[in-house]
Write a protein that holds these residues in place. Structure first.
Motif, PDB file in Angstrom:
ATOM      1  N   GLN A   7      -4.345 -12.495  -0.145  1.00  0.00           N
ATOM      2  CA  GLN A   7      -3.858 -12.854  -0.593  1.00  0.00           C
ATOM      3  C   GLN A   7      -2.972 -13.721   0.042  1.00  0.00           C
ATOM      4  O   GLN A   7      -2.989 -15.844   1.177  1.00  0.00           O
ATOM      5  CB  GLN A   7      -3.057 -13.203  -2.184  1.00  0.00           C
ATOM      6  CG  GLN A   7      -3.956 -13.078  -2.724  1.00  0.00           C
ATOM      7  CD  GLN A   7      -2.871 -12.617  -4.034  1.00  0.00           C
ATOM      8  OE1 GLN A   7      -1.494 -11.991  -4.086  1.00  0.00           O
ATOM      9  NE2 GLN A   7      -3.225 -12.913  -5.625  1.00  0.00           N
ATOM     10  N   VAL A   8      -2.247 -13.064   1.514  1.00  0.00           N
ATOM     11  CA  VAL A   8      -1.057 -13.665   2.688  1.00  0.00           C
ATOM     12  C   VAL A   8      -2.112 -14.321   3.500  1.00  0.00           C
ATOM     13  O   VAL A   8      -1.608 -14.731   4.587  1.00  0.00           O
ATOM     14  CB  VAL A   8      -0.930 -11.850   2.919  1.00  0.00           C
ATOM     15  CG1 VAL A   8       0.114 -12.540   4.142  1.00  0.00           C
ATOM     16  CG2 VAL A   8       0.560 -11.769   2.025  1.00  0.00           C
ATOM     17  N   LEU A   9      -3.605 -13.487   3.965  1.00  0.00           N
ATOM     18  CA  LEU A   9      -4.364 -13.634   4.886  1.00  0.00           C
ATOM     19  C   LEU A   9      -4.784 -15.422   4.732  1.00  0.00           C
ATOM     20  O   LEU A   9      -4.813 -15.709   5.510  1.00  0.00           O
ATOM     21  CB  LEU A   9      -5.413 -12.459   4.658  1.00  0.00           C
ATOM     22  CG  LEU A   9      -6.689 -13.208   6.172  1.00  0.00           C
ATOM     23  CD1 LEU A   9      -6.012 -13.715   7.276  1.00  0.00           C
ATOM     24  CD2 LEU A   9      -7.524 -12.292   6.223  1.00  0.00           C
ATOM     25  N   ARG A  10      -5.392 -15.405   2.983  1.00  0.00           N
ATOM     26  CA  ARG A  10      -5.817 -16.591   2.901  1.00  0.00           C
ATOM     27  C   ARG A  10      -4.985 -17.991   2.975  1.00  0.00           C
ATOM     28  O   ARG A  10      -4.967 -18.791   3.368  1.00  0.00           O
ATOM     29  CB  ARG A  10      -6.310 -16.421   1.707  1.00  0.00           C
ATOM     30  CG  ARG A  10      -6.622 -17.853   1.400  1.00  0.00           C
ATOM     31  CD  ARG A  10      -6.718 -18.196  -0.331  1.00  0.00           C
ATOM     32  NE  ARG A  10      -8.404 -17.167  -0.294  1.00  0.00           N
ATOM     33  CZ  ARG A  10      -9.300 -17.268  -1.218  1.00  0.00           C
ATOM     34  NH1 ARG A  10      -9.172 -18.491  -2.348  1.00  0.00           N
ATOM     35  NH2 ARG A  10     -10.872 -16.925  -0.940  1.00  0.00           N
ATOM     36  N   ALA A  11      -3.028 -17.283   2.656  1.00  0.00           N
ATOM     37  CA  ALA A  11      -2.561 -18.606   2.406  1.00  0.00           C
ATOM     38  C   ALA A  11      -1.729 -18.523   4.543  1.00  0.00           C
ATOM     39  O   ALA A  11      -1.758 -19.601   4.271  1.00  0.00           O
ATOM     40  CB  ALA A  11      -1.173 -17.865   1.502  1.00  0.00           C
ATOM     41  N   ALA A  12      -1.982 -17.230   5.044  1.00  0.00           N
ATOM     42  CA  ALA A  12      -1.069 -17.693   6.501  1.00  0.00           C
ATOM     43  C   ALA A  12      -2.551 -18.738   6.483  1.00  0.00           C
ATOM     44  O   ALA A  12      -1.938 -19.593   8.282  1.00  0.00           O
ATOM     45  CB  ALA A  12      -1.874 -15.972   7.307  1.00  0.00           C
ATOM     46  N   ILE A  13      -3.778 -18.867   6.650  1.00  0.00           N
ATOM     47  CA  ILE A  13      -5.156 -19.409   7.305  1.00  0.00           C
ATOM     48  C   ILE A  13      -5.188 -21.080   7.024  1.00  0.00           C
ATOM     49  O   ILE A  13      -4.484 -21.576   7.275  1.00  0.00           O
ATOM     50  CB  ILE A  13      -6.218 -18.419   6.652  1.00  0.00           C
ATOM     51  CG1 ILE A  13      -6.569 -17.524   7.570  1.00  0.00           C
ATOM     52  CG2 ILE A  13      -7.516 -20.234   6.867  1.00  0.00           C
ATOM     53  CD1 ILE A  13      -7.876 -17.052   7.194  1.00  0.00           C
ATOM     54  N   ARG A  14      -4.751 -21.146   5.412  1.00  0.00           N
ATOM     55  CA  ARG A  14      -4.804 -22.591   5.020  1.00  0.00           C
ATOM     56  C   ARG A  14      -3.187 -23.050   5.062  1.00  0.00           C
ATOM     57  O   ARG A  14      -3.648 -24.180   5.185  1.00  0.00           O
ATOM     58  CB  ARG A  14      -4.051 -22.007   3.439  1.00  0.00           C
ATOM     59  CG  ARG A  14      -4.454 -23.240   2.481  1.00  0.00           C
ATOM     60  CD  ARG A  14      -5.233 -22.313   0.965  1.00  0.00           C
ATOM     61  NE  ARG A  14      -5.507 -24.248   0.366  1.00  0.00           N
ATOM     62  CZ  ARG A  14      -5.435 -23.367  -1.369  1.00  0.00           C
ATOM     63  NH1 ARG A  14      -4.790 -22.952  -1.697  1.00  0.00           N
ATOM     64  NH2 ARG A  14      -5.734 -25.136  -1.998  1.00  0.00           N
ATOM     65  N   PHE A  15      -1.960 -22.431   5.268  1.00  0.00           N
ATOM     66  CA  PHE A  15      -0.748 -23.260   5.820  1.00  0.00           C
ATOM     67  C   PHE A  15      -0.700 -23.540   6.936  1.00  0.00           C
ATOM     68  O   PHE A  15       0.264 -24.124   7.613  1.00  0.00           O
ATOM     69  CB  PHE A  15      -0.099 -22.830   4.549  1.00  0.00           C
ATOM     70  CG  PHE A  15       0.230 -22.789   2.676  1.00  0.00           C
ATOM     71  CD1 PHE A  15      -0.156 -24.765   2.929  1.00  0.00           C
ATOM     72  CD2 PHE A  15      -0.598 -21.803   2.265  1.00  0.00           C
ATOM     73  CE1 PHE A  15      -0.866 -24.708   1.849  1.00  0.00           C
ATOM     74  CE2 PHE A  15      -0.542 -21.725   0.947  1.00  0.00           C
ATOM     75  CZ  PHE A  15      -0.859 -23.495   0.784  1.00  0.00           C
ATOM     76  N   GLY A  16      -0.429 -22.382   7.552  1.00  0.00           N
ATOM     77  CA  GLY A  16      -0.038 -21.506   9.177  1.00  0.00           C
ATOM     78  C   GLY A  16      -0.642 -22.125  10.322  1.00  0.00           C
ATOM     79  O   GLY A  16      -0.463 -23.038  11.012  1.00  0.00           O
ATOM     80  N   LEU A  17      -2.401 -22.253   9.858  1.00  0.00           N
ATOM     81  CA  LEU A  17      -2.701 -23.064  10.840  1.00  0.00           C
ATOM     82  C   LEU A  17      -3.132 -24.601  11.186  1.00  0.00           C
ATOM     83  O   LEU A  17      -2.877 -25.100  11.835  1.00  0.00           O
ATOM     84  CB  LEU A  17      -5.037 -22.858  10.467  1.00  0.00           C
ATOM     85  CG  LEU A  17      -5.050 -21.472  10.931  1.00  0.00           C
ATOM     86  CD1 LEU A  17      -6.195 -21.508  10.628  1.00  0.00           C
ATOM     87  CD2 LEU A  17      -4.317 -21.167  12.770  1.00  0.00           C
ATOM     88  N   PRO A  18      -3.150 -25.089  10.036  1.00  0.00           N
ATOM     89  CA  PRO A  18      -2.453 -26.716   9.817  1.00  0.00           C
ATOM     90  C   PRO A  18      -1.157 -26.795  10.404  1.00  0.00           C
ATOM     91  O   PRO A  18      -1.006 -28.551  11.184  1.00  0.00           O
ATOM     92  CB  PRO A  18      -3.252 -27.199   8.475  1.00  0.00           C
ATOM     93  CG  PRO A  18      -3.705 -26.233   7.581  1.00  0.00           C
ATOM     94  CD  PRO A  18      -3.438 -25.018   9.013  1.00  0.00           C
ATOM     95  N   LEU A  19      -0.098 -26.664  10.174  1.00  0.00           N
ATOM     96  CA  LEU A  19       1.167 -26.371  10.415  1.00  0.00           C
ATOM     97  C   LEU A  19       0.603 -26.208  12.009  1.00  0.00           C
ATOM     98  O   LEU A  19       1.074 -26.717  12.445  1.00  0.00           O
ATOM     99  CB  LEU A  19       1.854 -25.321   9.710  1.00  0.00           C
ATOM    100  CG  LEU A  19       3.634 -24.935  10.739  1.00  0.00           C
ATOM    101  CD1 LEU A  19       3.894 -27.037  10.185  1.00  0.00           C
ATOM    102  CD2 LEU A  19       4.674 -24.920  10.098  1.00  0.00           C
ATOM    103  N   ALA A  20       0.672 -25.459  12.465  1.00  0.00           N
ATOM    104  CA  ALA A  20       0.402 -25.158  14.283  1.00  0.00           C
ATOM    105  C   ALA A  20      -0.847 -26.203  14.542  1.00  0.00           C
ATOM    106  O   ALA A  20      -0.254 -26.900  15.835  1.00  0.00           O
ATOM    107  CB  ALA A  20      -0.174 -23.513  14.517  1.00  0.00           C
ATOM    108  N   GLY A  21      -1.090 -26.891  13.882  1.00  0.00           N
ATOM    109  CA  GLY A  21      -1.801 -28.048  14.642  1.00  0.00           C
ATOM    110  C   GLY A  21      -1.264 -28.946  14.424  1.00  0.00           C
ATOM    111  O   GLY A  21      -1.211 -29.805  15.813  1.00  0.00           O
TER     112      GLY A  21
END
Length: 63
Positions: A7-21
């Motif tokens: 769940q943490v991995l999914r949240a990091a990919i789902r919200f972290g990558l677009p924020l970094a983008g």
């Protein structure tokens, strides 16, 4: 425990990558105002946002 990590991995990919983008694209926009257009930064930002769809590849917990 494993489910929590997924769940943490999914949240990091789902919200972290677009924020970094968005941060990368925002930085490219600020730089391009001065006339120095870095196309690779725009491409990197779009790639990071597009990678957020990879969150669907992380398996859901089988309850």
């Amino acid at each position: 425990m494993r489910e929590t990590r997924l769940q943490v991995l999914r949240a990091a990919i789902r919200f972290g990558l677009p924020l970094a983008g968005l941060v990368v694209i925002g930085h490219a926009v600020v730089i391009s105002v001065g006339g120095d257009i870095e196309r690779w930064q725009f491409a990197l930002g779009a790639l990071l946002i597009g990678l957020s769809f990879a969150a669907r590849l992380v398996p859901r917990s089988a309850r």
